[in-house]
Motif scaffolding. Structure first.
Motif, mmCIF file in Angstrom:
data_model
loop_
_atom_site.group_PDB
_atom_site.id
_atom_site.type_symbol
_atom_site.label_atom_id
_atom_site.label_comp_id
_atom_site.label_asym_id
_atom_site.label_seq_id
_atom_site.Cartn_x
_atom_site.Cartn_y
_atom_site.Cartn_z
ATOM 1 N N SER A 183 -2.734 27.787 -76.596
ATOM 2 C CA SER A 183 -3.609 27.893 -77.754
ATOM 3 C C SER A 183 -2.840 28.497 -78.930
ATOM 4 N N PRO A 184 -3.081 28.001 -80.148
ATOM 5 C CA PRO A 184 -2.440 28.569 -81.324
ATOM 6 C C PRO A 184 -3.160 29.819 -81.849
ATOM 7 N N CYS A 185 -4.167 30.276 -81.148
ATOM 8 C CA CYS A 185 -4.966 31.427 -81.582
ATOM 9 C C CYS A 185 -4.090 32.677 -81.723
ATOM 10 N N ILE A 186 -4.273 33.404 -82.849
ATOM 11 C CA ILE A 186 -3.561 34.671 -83.049
ATOM 12 C C ILE A 186 -4.544 35.842 -83.125
ATOM 13 N N GLN A 187 -5.770 35.629 -82.643
ATOM 14 C CA GLN A 187 -6.792 36.665 -82.602
ATOM 15 C C GLN A 187 -7.214 37.144 -83.991
ATOM 16 N N VAL A 188 -7.117 36.270 -84.983
ATOM 17 C CA VAL A 188 -7.643 36.518 -86.324
ATOM 18 C C VAL A 188 -8.618 35.368 -86.561
ATOM 19 N N CYS A 189 -9.851 35.571 -86.153
ATOM 20 C CA CYS A 189 -10.818 34.479 -86.098
ATOM 21 C C CYS A 189 -11.845 34.583 -87.221
ATOM 22 N N VAL A 190 -11.513 33.950 -88.347
ATOM 23 C CA VAL A 190 -12.394 33.913 -89.508
ATOM 24 C C VAL A 190 -12.339 32.500 -90.070
ATOM 25 N N LEU A 191 -13.497 31.849 -90.152
ATOM 26 C CA LEU A 191 -13.528 30.487 -90.678
ATOM 27 C C LEU A 191 -13.708 30.500 -92.192
ATOM 28 N N THR A 212 -13.266 24.979 -96.142
ATOM 29 C CA THR A 212 -12.611 23.955 -95.321
ATOM 30 C C THR A 212 -13.117 23.924 -93.884
ATOM 31 N N GLY A 213 -13.672 25.031 -93.422
ATOM 32 C CA GLY A 213 -14.071 25.136 -92.028
ATOM 33 C C GLY A 213 -12.922 25.482 -91.111
ATOM 34 N N HIS A 214 -11.745 25.746 -91.687
ATOM 35 C CA HIS A 214 -10.566 26.070 -90.880
ATOM 36 C C HIS A 214 -10.462 27.572 -90.670
ATOM 37 N N CYS A 215 -10.065 27.950 -89.471
ATOM 38 C CA CYS A 215 -9.822 29.357 -89.151
ATOM 39 C C CYS A 215 -8.606 29.829 -89.944
ATOM 40 N N ILE A 216 -8.718 30.993 -90.590
ATOM 41 C CA ILE A 216 -7.566 31.472 -91.361
ATOM 42 C C ILE A 216 -6.447 31.965 -90.455
ATOM 43 N N GLY A 217 -6.741 32.191 -89.188
ATOM 44 C CA GLY A 217 -5.710 32.616 -88.247
ATOM 45 C C GLY A 217 -4.899 31.460 -87.688
ATOM 46 N N CYS A 218 -5.594 30.467 -87.144
ATOM 47 C CA CYS A 218 -4.877 29.381 -86.452
ATOM 48 C C CYS A 218 -4.970 28.027 -87.142
ATOM 49 N N GLY A 219 -5.909 27.865 -88.066
ATOM 50 C CA GLY A 219 -6.034 26.606 -88.779
ATOM 51 C C GLY A 219 -6.992 25.601 -88.153
ATOM 52 N N ARG A 220 -7.530 25.917 -86.974
ATOM 53 C CA ARG A 220 -8.448 24.982 -86.326
ATOM 54 C C ARG A 220 -9.868 25.167 -86.854
ATOM 55 N N THR A 221 -10.697 24.141 -86.673
ATOM 56 C CA THR A 221 -12.113 24.256 -86.991
ATOM 57 C C THR A 221 -12.822 24.924 -85.809
ATOM 58 N N GLY A 222 -14.039 25.367 -86.031
ATOM 59 C CA GLY A 222 -14.811 25.949 -84.938
ATOM 60 C C GLY A 222 -15.003 24.967 -83.794
#
Length: 71
Positions: free
Chosen positions: A5-13, A17-27
């Motif tokens: 997973s590209p998650c960096i534990q900074v989970c804010v959409l 854009t709907g993109h997570c500012i931490g990993c760039g994925r959508t919810g």
């Protein structure tokens, strides 16, 4: 081989854009990650640098560092 997973534990959409500012994925992508086929994960991972660059250009990422659980 399953991509980590590209998650960096900074989970804010980002609302725009709907993109997570931490990993760039959508919810939706975050939720589907555990069940995504490897080829789909690979395509998504290839898109993330551009998404993150766009978030950075809008000043939404600042100086992010991964927020890992305490040891």
């Amino acid at each position: 081989m399953t991509a980590p997973s590209p998650c960096i534990q900074v989970c804010v959409l980002d609302r725009a854009t709907g993109h997570c500012i931490g990993c760039g994925r959508t919810g939706e992508e975050i939720g589907a990650w555990p069940w995504m086929p490897d080829a789909t994960r690979a395509r998504l991972l290839a898109q993330l640098p551009a998404r993150i660059a766009a978030l950075e250009a809008r000043g939404l990422r600042g100086d992010l560092t991964p927020r890992l659980p305490p040891a």
